[in-house]
Design a protein around this motif. Sequence first.
Motif, mmCIF file in Angstrom:
data_model
loop_
_atom_site.group_PDB
_atom_site.id
_atom_site.type_symbol
_atom_site.label_atom_id
_atom_site.label_comp_id
_atom_site.label_asym_id
_atom_site.label_seq_id
_atom_site.Cartn_x
_atom_site.Cartn_y
_atom_site.Cartn_z
ATOM 1 N N TRP A 74 0.855 -1.187 0.000
ATOM 2 C CA TRP A 74 0.000 0.000 0.000
ATOM 3 C C TRP A 74 0.889 1.234 0.000
ATOM 4 C CZ3 TRP A 74 -4.520 -1.867 -1.046
ATOM 5 C CH2 TRP A 74 -4.920 -3.099 -0.519
ATOM 6 N N VAL A 75 0.293 2.372 -0.273
ATOM 7 C CA VAL A 75 1.098 3.591 -0.378
ATOM 8 C C VAL A 75 1.783 3.920 0.951
ATOM 9 C CG1 VAL A 75 -0.671 5.316 0.174
ATOM 10 C CG2 VAL A 75 1.164 5.865 -1.448
ATOM 11 N N THR A 76 1.117 3.600 2.065
ATOM 12 C CA THR A 76 1.723 3.906 3.359
ATOM 13 C C THR A 76 3.066 3.186 3.512
ATOM 14 O OG1 THR A 76 -0.481 4.213 4.242
ATOM 15 C CG2 THR A 76 1.288 3.988 5.847
ATOM 16 N N ASP B 58 -2.943 12.302 13.631
ATOM 17 C CA ASP B 58 -3.911 11.666 12.734
ATOM 18 C C ASP B 58 -3.631 12.251 11.362
ATOM 19 O OD1 ASP B 58 -6.099 10.768 11.307
ATOM 20 O OD2 ASP B 58 -7.577 11.921 12.459
ATOM 21 N N THR B 59 -3.112 11.425 10.462
ATOM 22 C CA THR B 59 -2.557 11.938 9.208
ATOM 23 C C THR B 59 -3.464 11.626 8.030
ATOM 24 O OG1 THR B 59 -1.344 9.867 8.833
ATOM 25 C CG2 THR B 59 -0.218 11.574 10.109
ATOM 26 N N TRP B 60 -3.993 12.656 7.391
ATOM 27 C CA TRP B 60 -4.821 12.440 6.198
ATOM 28 C C TRP B 60 -3.975 12.590 4.940
ATOM 29 C CZ3 TRP B 60 -5.683 15.068 1.739
ATOM 30 C CH2 TRP B 60 -6.649 14.497 0.872
ATOM 31 N N TRP B 61 -4.075 11.609 4.091
ATOM 32 C CA TRP B 61 -3.456 11.668 2.768
ATOM 33 C C TRP B 61 -3.958 10.503 1.957
ATOM 34 C CZ3 TRP B 61 0.901 8.216 1.475
ATOM 35 C CH2 TRP B 61 1.236 7.341 2.501
ATOM 36 N N GLN B 62 -3.478 10.347 0.719
ATOM 37 C CA GLN B 62 -3.982 9.324 -0.194
ATOM 38 C C GLN B 62 -2.854 8.783 -1.069
ATOM 39 O OE1 GLN B 62 -6.530 12.284 -2.308
ATOM 40 N NE2 GLN B 62 -8.215 10.990 -1.633
ATOM 41 N N THR B 63 -3.125 7.663 -1.728
ATOM 42 C CA THR B 63 -2.186 7.147 -2.724
ATOM 43 C C THR B 63 -1.809 8.286 -3.680
ATOM 44 O OG1 THR B 63 -3.310 5.017 -2.607
ATOM 45 C CG2 THR B 63 -1.857 5.364 -4.500
ATOM 46 N N GLU B 64 -2.805 9.055 -4.057
ATOM 47 C CA GLU B 64 -2.604 10.124 -5.032
ATOM 48 C C GLU B 64 -1.764 11.272 -4.479
ATOM 49 O OE1 GLU B 64 -5.419 8.706 -4.188
ATOM 50 O OE2 GLU B 64 -6.686 8.291 -5.943
ATOM 51 N N TRP C 83 -12.121 17.932 9.986
ATOM 52 C CA TRP C 83 -12.573 16.585 10.371
ATOM 53 C C TRP C 83 -12.931 15.864 9.080
ATOM 54 C CZ3 TRP C 83 -13.473 15.240 15.699
ATOM 55 C CH2 TRP C 83 -13.156 16.286 16.592
ATOM 56 N N VAL C 84 -12.154 14.849 8.726
ATOM 57 C CA VAL C 84 -12.423 14.122 7.488
ATOM 58 C C VAL C 84 -13.491 13.080 7.772
ATOM 59 C CG1 VAL C 84 -11.427 12.704 5.657
ATOM 60 C CG2 VAL C 84 -10.039 14.481 6.744
ATOM 61 N N LEU C 85 -14.510 13.029 6.915
ATOM 62 C CA LEU C 85 -15.662 12.179 7.210
ATOM 63 C C LEU C 85 -15.725 10.916 6.367
ATOM 64 C CD1 LEU C 85 -18.216 15.089 7.447
ATOM 65 C CD2 LEU C 85 -17.044 13.947 9.323
ATOM 66 N N GLY C 86 -14.838 10.766 5.401
ATOM 67 C CA GLY C 86 -14.867 9.554 4.573
ATOM 68 C C GLY C 86 -15.241 9.867 3.136
ATOM 69 N N ARG C 87 -15.263 8.833 2.323
ATOM 70 C CA ARG C 87 -15.435 9.001 0.880
ATOM 71 C C ARG C 87 -16.837 9.464 0.530
ATOM 72 N NH1 ARG C 87 -10.593 8.721 -1.584
ATOM 73 N NH2 ARG C 87 -11.807 8.475 -3.469
ATOM 74 N N VAL C 88 -16.931 10.324 -0.460
ATOM 75 C CA VAL C 88 -18.240 10.730 -0.946
ATOM 76 C C VAL C 88 -18.597 9.985 -2.228
ATOM 77 C CG1 VAL C 88 -18.199 13.007 0.100
ATOM 78 C CG2 VAL C 88 -17.269 12.709 -2.191
ATOM 79 N N MET D 192 -15.122 2.211 -1.063
ATOM 80 C CA MET D 192 -15.263 1.797 0.334
ATOM 81 C C MET D 192 -13.893 1.766 0.997
ATOM 82 S SD MET D 192 -17.828 -1.337 -0.259
ATOM 83 C CE MET D 192 -16.814 -1.860 -1.602
ATOM 84 N N ASN D 193 -13.909 1.829 2.303
ATOM 85 C CA ASN D 193 -12.669 1.757 3.050
ATOM 86 C C ASN D 193 -12.837 0.636 4.074
ATOM 87 O OD1 ASN D 193 -10.465 2.196 4.747
ATOM 88 N ND2 ASN D 193 -10.433 4.361 4.232
ATOM 89 N N VAL D 194 -12.241 -0.501 3.779
ATOM 90 C CA VAL D 194 -12.369 -1.663 4.646
ATOM 91 C C VAL D 194 -11.012 -1.910 5.290
ATOM 92 C CG1 VAL D 194 -12.929 -4.124 4.770
ATOM 93 C CG2 VAL D 194 -14.166 -2.647 3.164
ATOM 94 N N SER D 195 -10.958 -1.768 6.583
ATOM 95 C CA SER D 195 -9.692 -1.916 7.316
ATOM 96 C C SER D 195 -8.592 -1.050 6.713
ATOM 97 C CB SER D 195 -9.222 -3.374 7.310
ATOM 98 O OG SER D 195 -10.157 -4.176 7.954
ATOM 99 N N GLY D 196 -8.962 0.128 6.257
ATOM 100 C CA GLY D 196 -7.958 1.028 5.688
ATOM 101 C C GLY D 196 -7.600 0.702 4.256
ATOM 102 N N HIS D 197 -8.220 -0.323 3.683
ATOM 103 C CA HIS D 197 -7.952 -0.662 2.281
ATOM 104 C C HIS D 197 -9.062 -0.106 1.413
ATOM 105 C CE1 HIS D 197 -5.761 -4.395 3.975
ATOM 106 N NE2 HIS D 197 -5.015 -3.312 4.024
ATOM 107 N N ARG D 198 -8.669 0.501 0.325
ATOM 108 C CA ARG D 198 -9.670 1.091 -0.551
ATOM 109 C C ARG D 198 -10.197 0.060 -1.521
ATOM 110 N NH1 ARG D 198 -7.277 6.572 -2.784
ATOM 111 N NH2 ARG D 198 -8.772 6.421 -4.460
ATOM 112 N N LEU D 199 -11.483 -0.081 -1.564
ATOM 113 C CA LEU D 199 -12.093 -1.034 -2.481
ATOM 114 C C LEU D 199 -13.194 -0.317 -3.238
ATOM 115 C CD1 LEU D 199 -12.471 -3.996 0.019
ATOM 116 C CD2 LEU D 199 -10.820 -3.858 -1.847
#
Length: 658
Positions: free
Chosen positions: A313-315, A415-421, A515-520, A524-531
């Motif tokens: 994963w990107v992390t 608490d670190t917000w970021w993405q693969t992108e 406050w990040v609320l999740g994908r719009v 999906m985010n399952v256990s931190g994995h994007r599906l």
Amino acid sequence: MSDQTLENLLQETRTFPPPPEFAAQANGTAEQYSRAADDREAFWAEQARRYVTWSTDFTQVLDWSEAPFAKWFADGELNACYNAVDRHVEAGHGDRVAIHFVGEPEGDSRDLTYNDLHVEVQRAANALADLGIGKGDTVAIYLPMIPEAAVAMLACARLGAPHSVVFGGFSAEALHSRIQDVQAKVVITADGGYRRGKPSALKPAVDAALEHGDTSVEKVLVVRRTGQDTDWTDDRDLWWHEAIEGARAEHTPTPVEAEHPLFVLYTSGTTGKPKGIFHATGGYLVQCAYTNAVVHDVHPETDVYWCTADIGWVTGHSYIVYGPMTLGATQVMYEGTPDTPHQGRYWEIVQDKKVSILYTAPTAIRTFMKWGEDIPAKFDMSSLRLLGSVGEPINPEAWMWYRRVIGGDRCPIVDTWWQTETGAIMISALPGVTAAKPGSAMRPIPGITADVVDDAGESVPNGSGGYLVIKEPWPSMLRGVWGDPERYKETYWSRFRDMYFAGDGAKKDADGDIWVLGRVDDVMNVSGHRLSTTEIESALVSHPKVAEAAVVGATDATTGQAVCAFVILRQEAVQEADEPGEGTELVAELRNHVAKEIGPIAKPRQIMIVQELPKTRSGKIMRRLLRDVAENREVGDVTTLADSSVMDLIKEGMSAGG
Ligand code: 6R9
């Protein structure tokens, strides 16, 4: 996330200012915010020269003339592997441990110093060069969490050969499509890895991915990890250890332009086909190293750092390989699961290796909460001084538990917000500066301009919610979608004018903290994995008994979200399913089918066989209503349904146990 949860979150008013001793030694300072605000490009140029060694210095910082395609430090040249390994040896730190490797079987540990890594990456680079890999060739990496994974990535970087790491939990099909998309010439894999107390084979998936002979792959390098029996294709397969032993130990890193692609990493999008996100060498390395220094506060001379992510994963890319190693840090790399052979394994590792910085995911924290606080209490974790979280929103309860039970009420949490992108951390507290709030990612880091905007792209006032956007290009931003520049523009730069659309919803509180609320979107985010919902639907529909499928992410106490599927069977299968006992068998068959098509992480938690799916008049499935069902809620507004009786049918089916 429901409005109720949102309101609860925003009532969270506790703050935790940094302890003065921590602030006094912290790498991240308040001055960096003002410096970056004064002159953003000059700020990044300073970080670029501070954290990275350039074989040719750059004269230009940002080139945004072909927006949204950015160039950073474009006329500079560097080598990422040189930065992560050689220069630490040259500086006299060769004896420092780079990796404390902890295998899953107890006692199976070894330490690699920077000297050791230096020898390994040179031999591996020569071995790859002998197989014809040079600048611009692509290499697929499909390995367990073993040091060879980092060595393989760095050896590719040394040659200027972009790597594409495929998570070991992905299936042969997923591996095949990723190999095809980057046209990999070599695949690096292992016989297997240890998972939940036993060897788990990897090589068969590579064999299956290559069995049709339709790929660009010429050679497969196989690391011997478990020693299990492995099928062999003589003119294609080579043992890694034999190739390495036969290779010369001296190799000169190839300098590449800052914009040369370092890697491609696939991530789920809203449409079926995963996107190959690719990153450029220079800007990526700069922001990984800078953030690892100021957010995780890594002090390479004294810290023992541990990021529990997988390298797939990107992390793992940014905060196991490129960030910490560019800083010359000492880190733990653990192969296995947190409960093998016992539920205190992580804490035992923290104790034994004297881990001072721990970076993990909310899903893991929630699992530890479920297992109980008496488990970590058995270990001495006084070495810890900073905790980090990544992958999904962290609930305030989990944050407080993490702080109290793991961090002994003394460690700051980032608490670190970021993405693969985004390539590297974008929004986070600086642990020596920020008074953190449980559940908030807080502020954009110095040099980053993130905001929350409304539908029209206007910045929302404090106290309101909207979409998370990035307003100016940043060094570690993705450079595109591999082979599909249009998709890059369309996905990220078309929703709002001149802004990067992250796909997340967010809210600014009264102080302007985020406050990040999740994908719009439908990710999906399952256990931190994007599906991707679409990807799993496609997998289900590819089964001969399935006519149609709709997948939603339902809130799950442990995994954040869980995959719930609603499936319409083909007529022939309906009768079969009606036979006593057949329905459950079919559900099991479908779950396994998804695991085979995508990987075990995509297996639906629940599959419900239904007769109809709720659709709008234009034929779009209304997943929102299915989510209500999956989460046992009153079903919301059904007025836009083409046939409003459908939801009654589904609910009836559910209560009948269907
Ligand atoms: C690094 C990583 C990205 C998505 C992202 C968001 C979610 C990640 C988060 C978070 C809230 C955090 N996410 N970190 N949400 N707070 N601290 O996870 O990359 O796999 O690409 O996922 O994960 O939804 O858009 P990636």
